[in-house]
Design a protein around this motif. Structure first.
Motif, PDB file in Angstrom:
ATOM      1  N   ALA A  25     110.516   7.951  35.111  1.00 30.07           N
ATOM      2  CA  ALA A  25     109.443   7.331  34.319  1.00 30.07           C
ATOM      3  C   ALA A  25     108.053   7.738  34.775  1.00 30.07           C
ATOM      4  CB  ALA A  25     109.572   5.807  34.377  1.00 30.07           C
ATOM      5  N   ILE A  27     106.646   6.967  37.394  1.00 28.33           N
ATOM      6  CA  ILE A  27     106.004   5.900  38.175  1.00 28.33           C
ATOM      7  C   ILE A  27     105.973   6.306  39.649  1.00 28.33           C
ATOM      8  CG2 ILE A  27     106.219   3.489  38.925  1.00 28.33           C
ATOM      9  CD1 ILE A  27     107.434   2.923  36.127  1.00 28.33           C
ATOM     10  N   THR A  78     109.464  -1.627  36.273  1.00 27.74           N
ATOM     11  CA  THR A  78     108.153  -1.566  35.611  1.00 27.74           C
ATOM     12  C   THR A  78     107.386  -2.871  35.855  1.00 27.74           C
ATOM     13  OG1 THR A  78     109.130  -2.406  33.589  1.00 27.74           O
ATOM     14  CG2 THR A  78     108.875  -0.022  33.751  1.00 27.74           C
ATOM     15  N   THR A  79     106.083  -2.761  35.798  1.00 25.16           N
ATOM     16  CA  THR A  79     105.219  -3.944  35.928  1.00 25.16           C
ATOM     17  C   THR A  79     104.622  -4.198  34.556  1.00 25.16           C
ATOM     18  OG1 THR A  79     104.754  -3.386  38.198  1.00 25.16           O
ATOM     19  CG2 THR A  79     103.186  -4.859  37.131  1.00 25.16           C
ATOM     20  N   ALA A 120     102.471   1.915  25.694  1.00 22.05           N
ATOM     21  CA  ALA A 120     102.806   1.026  26.818  1.00 22.05           C
ATOM     22  C   ALA A 120     102.374  -0.395  26.459  1.00 22.05           C
ATOM     23  CB  ALA A 120     102.184   1.486  28.128  1.00 22.05           C
ATOM     24  N   SER A 122     104.117  -3.254  26.528  1.00 21.15           N
ATOM     25  CA  SER A 122     104.730  -4.373  27.238  1.00 21.15           C
ATOM     26  C   SER A 122     105.333  -5.388  26.246  1.00 21.15           C
ATOM     27  CB  SER A 122     103.713  -5.013  28.191  1.00 21.15           C
ATOM     28  OG  SER A 122     104.365  -5.950  28.994  1.00 21.15           O
ATOM     29  N   GLU A 126      99.342  -6.832  23.288  1.00 20.29           N
ATOM     30  CA  GLU A 126      98.309  -5.852  22.923  1.00 20.29           C
ATOM     31  C   GLU A 126      98.424  -5.402  21.449  1.00 20.29           C
ATOM     32  OE1 GLU A 126      96.929  -2.555  25.698  1.00 20.29           O
ATOM     33  OE2 GLU A 126      98.070  -1.416  24.228  1.00 20.29           O
ATOM     34  N   ASP A 154     106.956   1.378  24.477  1.00 17.10           N
ATOM     35  CA  ASP A 154     107.049   1.144  25.919  1.00 17.10           C
ATOM     36  C   ASP A 154     108.330   1.809  26.399  1.00 17.10           C
ATOM     37  OD1 ASP A 154     105.474  -1.102  27.833  1.00 17.10           O
ATOM     38  OD2 ASP A 154     107.420  -0.427  28.591  1.00 17.10           O
ATOM     39  N   VAL A 155     108.408   2.050  27.701  1.00 16.83           N
ATOM     40  CA  VAL A 155     109.628   2.632  28.266  1.00 16.83           C
ATOM     41  C   VAL A 155     110.665   1.537  28.533  1.00 16.83           C
ATOM     42  CG1 VAL A 155     108.930   2.438  30.703  1.00 16.83           C
ATOM     43  CG2 VAL A 155     110.403   4.315  30.003  1.00 16.83           C
ATOM     44  N   ASP A 156     110.202   0.302  28.633  1.00 12.57           N
ATOM     45  CA  ASP A 156     111.045  -0.812  29.073  1.00 12.57           C
ATOM     46  C   ASP A 156     111.659  -1.505  27.850  1.00 12.57           C
ATOM     47  OD1 ASP A 156     111.906  -3.373  29.841  1.00 12.57           O
ATOM     48  OD2 ASP A 156     110.415  -3.535  31.433  1.00 12.57           O
ATOM     49  N   ILE A 211     109.412   4.650  23.869  1.00 11.93           N
ATOM     50  CA  ILE A 211     108.918   5.997  24.166  1.00 11.93           C
ATOM     51  C   ILE A 211     108.599   6.063  25.653  1.00 11.93           C
ATOM     52  CG2 ILE A 211     107.089   7.699  23.767  1.00 11.93           C
ATOM     53  CD1 ILE A 211     106.841   6.646  20.916  1.00 11.93           C
ATOM     54  N   ASN A 212     109.242   7.024  26.316  1.00  5.86           N
ATOM     55  CA  ASN A 212     108.954   7.269  27.724  1.00  5.86           C
ATOM     56  C   ASN A 212     107.927   8.397  27.763  1.00  5.86           C
ATOM     57  OD1 ASN A 212     108.926   7.909  30.415  1.00  5.86           O
ATOM     58  ND2 ASN A 212     111.163   8.011  30.630  1.00  5.86           N
ATOM     59  N   VAL A 232      98.433   1.400  32.529  1.00  7.28           N
ATOM     60  CA  VAL A 232      99.707   2.043  32.854  1.00  7.28           C
ATOM     61  C   VAL A 232      99.469   3.305  33.680  1.00  7.28           C
ATOM     62  CG1 VAL A 232      99.820   3.152  30.574  1.00  7.28           C
ATOM     63  CG2 VAL A 232     101.853   3.003  31.937  1.00  7.28           C
ATOM     64  N   TYR A 235      99.832   3.506  37.446  1.00  7.36           N
ATOM     65  CA  TYR A 235     101.130   3.657  38.119  1.00  7.36           C
ATOM     66  C   TYR A 235     101.537   5.123  38.253  1.00  7.36           C
ATOM     67  CZ  TYR A 235     101.194  -1.278  37.082  1.00  7.36           C
ATOM     68  OH  TYR A 235     100.845  -2.600  37.005  1.00  7.36           O
ATOM     69  N   PHE A 236     100.724   6.027  37.715  1.00  6.07           N
ATOM     70  CA  PHE A 236     101.077   7.450  37.716  1.00  6.07           C
ATOM     71  C   PHE A 236     100.208   8.223  38.700  1.00  6.07           C
ATOM     72  CE2 PHE A 236     102.098   6.926  32.905  1.00  6.07           C
ATOM     73  CZ  PHE A 236     103.304   6.327  33.219  1.00  6.07           C
TER      74      PHE A 236
HETATM   75  C1  SAM Z   1     100.822  -3.425  32.995  1.00  2.00           C
HETATM   76  S1  SAM Z   1     101.644  -3.078  31.508  1.00  2.00           S
HETATM   77  C2  SAM Z   1     100.310  -2.792  30.413  1.00  2.00           C
HETATM   78  C3  SAM Z   1     100.474  -3.493  29.085  1.00  2.00           C
HETATM   79  C4  SAM Z   1      99.285  -3.386  28.148  1.00  2.00           C
HETATM   80  N1  SAM Z   1      98.988  -2.025  27.818  1.00  2.00           N
HETATM   81  C5  SAM Z   1      98.079  -4.055  28.726  1.00  2.00           C
HETATM   82  O1  SAM Z   1      97.145  -3.383  29.157  1.00  2.00           O
HETATM   83  O2  SAM Z   1      98.052  -5.282  28.749  1.00  2.00           O
HETATM   84  C6  SAM Z   1     102.247  -1.427  31.815  1.00  2.00           C
HETATM   85  C7  SAM Z   1     103.363  -1.026  30.890  1.00  2.00           C
HETATM   86  O3  SAM Z   1     103.574   0.381  31.026  1.00  2.00           O
HETATM   87  C8  SAM Z   1     104.942   0.627  30.801  1.00  2.00           C
HETATM   88  N2  SAM Z   1     105.314   1.950  31.335  1.00  2.00           N
HETATM   89  C9  SAM Z   1     105.480   2.324  32.627  1.00  2.00           C
HETATM   90  N3  SAM Z   1     105.892   3.597  32.708  1.00  2.00           N
HETATM   91  C10 SAM Z   1     105.977   4.062  31.448  1.00  2.00           C
HETATM   92  C11 SAM Z   1     106.371   5.311  30.887  1.00  2.00           C
HETATM   93  N4  SAM Z   1     106.770   6.343  31.638  1.00  2.00           N
HETATM   94  N5  SAM Z   1     106.361   5.440  29.539  1.00  2.00           N
HETATM   95  C12 SAM Z   1     105.973   4.397  28.755  1.00  2.00           C
HETATM   96  N6  SAM Z   1     105.610   3.190  29.227  1.00  2.00           N
HETATM   97  C13 SAM Z   1     105.607   3.014  30.562  1.00  2.00           C
HETATM   98  C14 SAM Z   1     105.622  -0.527  31.513  1.00  2.00           C
HETATM   99  O4  SAM Z   1     106.931  -0.748  31.065  1.00  2.00           O
HETATM  100  C15 SAM Z   1     104.687  -1.679  31.207  1.00  2.00           C
HETATM  101  O5  SAM Z   1     105.140  -2.453  30.140  1.00  2.00           O
END
Ligand code: SAM
Length: 533
Positions: A25, A27, A78-79, A120, A122, A126, A154-156, A211-212, A232, A235-236
């Motif tokens: 992912a 992350i 995931t967070t 992303a 969640s 949003e 989202d990936v989750d 979508i990842n 998001v 986390y990268f």
């Molecule tokens: C902290 S939340 C942000 C939610 C929203 N965008 C916000 O700002 O309130 C981060 C989200 O990124 C998603 N995420 C993490 N890695 C991802 C990836 N590789 N592809 C798509 N989504 C991803 C997580 O599953 C999580 O739901």
């Protein structure tokens, strides 16, 4: 093992899981996250009655044939923190500036269409906030002839399933202003834990999809006016962030808007985006995407009634299946092209120096340069290192020389190595490269005439995709197969690509045709069995 017992994650296991979640992912978990992985994955161990993390790791690698457990592992790591109207100033800016600008555009073009991506998303707060903002500004969209859609991804799969239901606990809506709560939510008694249901007209605007971001192909066939990708990218790592931001620029319409999280930045890609302050950006003019004369816009994938969560049996144990986890790339002529074409713009119209390459040539640059070429059954691969902004393109005619002694870039195997070496010589890093693949059209109509075996174009495509997969270079866009030729412009300094279909070879300009004929003659001297256009 009792449910409450703690299993310790050793240093070695920690690094194995860090690598795995990075690979799956993107992350990037820092050294201090050992406890986080331990606590978040312990429920997965319990689900299988496992007594160590290494057993779970082996299970994922050896028994998880259909990838179902990997999804659950990703979900666990995931967070997902989010809120309705999070970073309110973004929604204020939409209403005060972006929506009026889109209304003005609609007056000029007669097209009342807006596409928004909550990337992303969640648990849905949003995209639903976006939908509420749209409804409050435009009114009930269908009544006023507007075609407005929001893609939420989202990936989750767990958060997507929650989002799709659109029901929220009371503490999730405490900060939503009273009048908005009244206008856009209804009280429901279906689930006492989640009594606030988003109204149907809000839900109808949103389509949810898994979508990842790190998958080489996104199942998207539209361009967006607005992309929200907030909280998001933190986390990268830098490489993944830059790849993502570059891909977003390919997915935005001219002057499209990008909104990122409060602690995120586009630092290294400030050429692509113009800052509007407070983590809001507009796609820059003059670097390609903003200069597109025209963009294709197909509809979003149709909304599905299926829940976003993948189906699983009653048991926690994943079903065994012989289906491979990832589908391998394969070439299917026009279908491949049809599914990918709208992701690529038609014309860069960029005022930067141009360099035209013909078959057997390679060109890379660290300075602004538009590398152009004409492709029929040949394939051109554009490679780009987003960190140092160095890229280039090649143009090859056959995968390899069957006699085994040719070292010319006429053959894919050499053209790919040459291009990678050129980029590395200029300061690029092979590990950061992303790829765009073009051409391989069945311009001689081999498919249509029913001739068995792969056409030359298909062989070239297959070679390019396999080479890139083996070298772990992600293919972020492709326009391949079909029956037409293509004119390609690849911007070496931004990695953006522009494709113009050339329906008939005789529509190519005479000068280019002469170059192609010359190179075909040269190639014919080396290899008699060559088919070019
Ligand atoms: C902290 S939340 C942000 C939610 C929203 N965008 C916000 O700002 O309130 C981060 C989200 O990124 C998603 N995420 C993490 N890695 C991802 C990836 N590789 N592809 C798509 N989504 C991803 C997580 O599953 C999580 O739901």
């Amino acid at each position: 093992m009792s449910d409450n017992s703690t299993i310790t994650l050793t240093e070695k296991e920690f690094s194995l899981f860090r690598e795995l979640i990075y690979k799956e992912a993107g992350i990037s978990l820092g050294q201090g996250k050992q406890q986080l992985i331990e606590s978040r994955l312990s429920k997965r161990l319990r689900a299988f009655n496992l007594t160590s993390f290494i057993q779970y790791y082996k299970y994922l690698n050896e028994n998880d044939r259909n990838g179902e457990e990997r999804l659950k592992m990703i979900n666990a790591l995931t967070t997902n923190k989010t809120d309705f109207f999070r970073e309110q100033h973004h929604f204020d800016y939409l209403r005060s500036s972006v929506f009026p600008m889109l209304e003005k555009r609609a007056k000029e073009t007669g097209e009342r269409k807006i596409r928004i991506w909550s990337a992303a998303c969640s648990t849905g707060e949003e995209p639903y906030t976006l939908a509420m903002s749209v409804l409050d500004h435009f009114g009930p969209t269908s009544f006023h002839g507007w075609d407005i859609r929001i893609l939420a991804s989202d990936v989750d799969t767990d958060v997507l399933a929650h989002a799709q239901k659109g029901v929220y606990a009371a503490d999730r809506v405490t900060d939503v202003p009273k009048e908005i709560l009244k206008r856009h939510f209804v009280k429901t008694s279906k689930d006492p834990e989640a009594p606030f249901q988003v109204r149907p007209e809000v839900q109808e605007l949103v389509t949810f999809r898994r979508i990842n971001f790190i998958e080489p192909q996104w199942p998207i066939n539209t361009y967006f006016d607005i992309i929200f990708c907030r909280n998001v990218m933190i986390y990268f790592d830098e490489v993944t962030q830059d790849r993502l931001l570059t891909r977003f620029s390919d997915q935005l319409v001219p002057c499209g808007h990008l909104f990122i999280g409060h602690s995120e930045s586009i630092l290294r890609l400030d050429q692509l985006y113009t800052s509007l302050g407070s983590t809001m950006y507009r796609l820059s003019g003059g670097v390609g995407a903003a200069s597109r004369k025209k963009y294709e816009d197909a509809t979003l994938p149709p909304a599905s009634d299926e829940p976003a969560q993948p189906r699983s049996g009653n048991s926690e144990k994943p079903a065994q299946s012989s289906t491979p986890r990832r589908a391998t790339s394969h070439v299917r002529g026009t279908e491949v092209a049809a599914s990918m074409q709208p992701q690529i713009a038609l014309d860069s119209d960029v005022r930067v120096p141009a360099h035209s390459i013909i078959v057997g040539e390679v060109k890379a640059s660290r300075n602004p340069l538009k590398v152009t070429t004409l492709l029929g059954s040949c394939v051109g691969v554009g490679l780009y290192d987003p960190k140092v902004r160095i890229g280039g393109m090649n143009h090859f005619m056959l995968p390899n020389n069957s006699s085994g002694d040719g070292t010319s870039a006429t053959y894919g195997i050499h053209a790919m190595e040459l291009l990678i070496n050129e980029i590395m010589k200029l300061g690029g890093d092979r590990r950061r490269l992303i790829a765009k693949v073009f051409g391989g059209g069945d311009v001689l109509g081999k498919r249509a005439s029913g001739t068995p075996g792969l056409s030359i174009g298909e062989q070239n495509i297959q070679f390019a995709l396999q080479f890139l997969e083996t070298d772990s270079i992600p293919v972020v866009a492709k326009d391949i197969g079909g029956t037409t030729g293509r004119q390609i412009q690849f911007l070496a300094h931004t990695g953006q690509a522009f494709v113009r279909p050339v329906p008939r070879v005789d529509e190519m300009c005479e000068e280019d045709m002469q170059k192609i004929r010359r190179s075909a003659r040269a190639a014919a001297a080396e290899e008699t069995c060559v088919v070019l256009f």
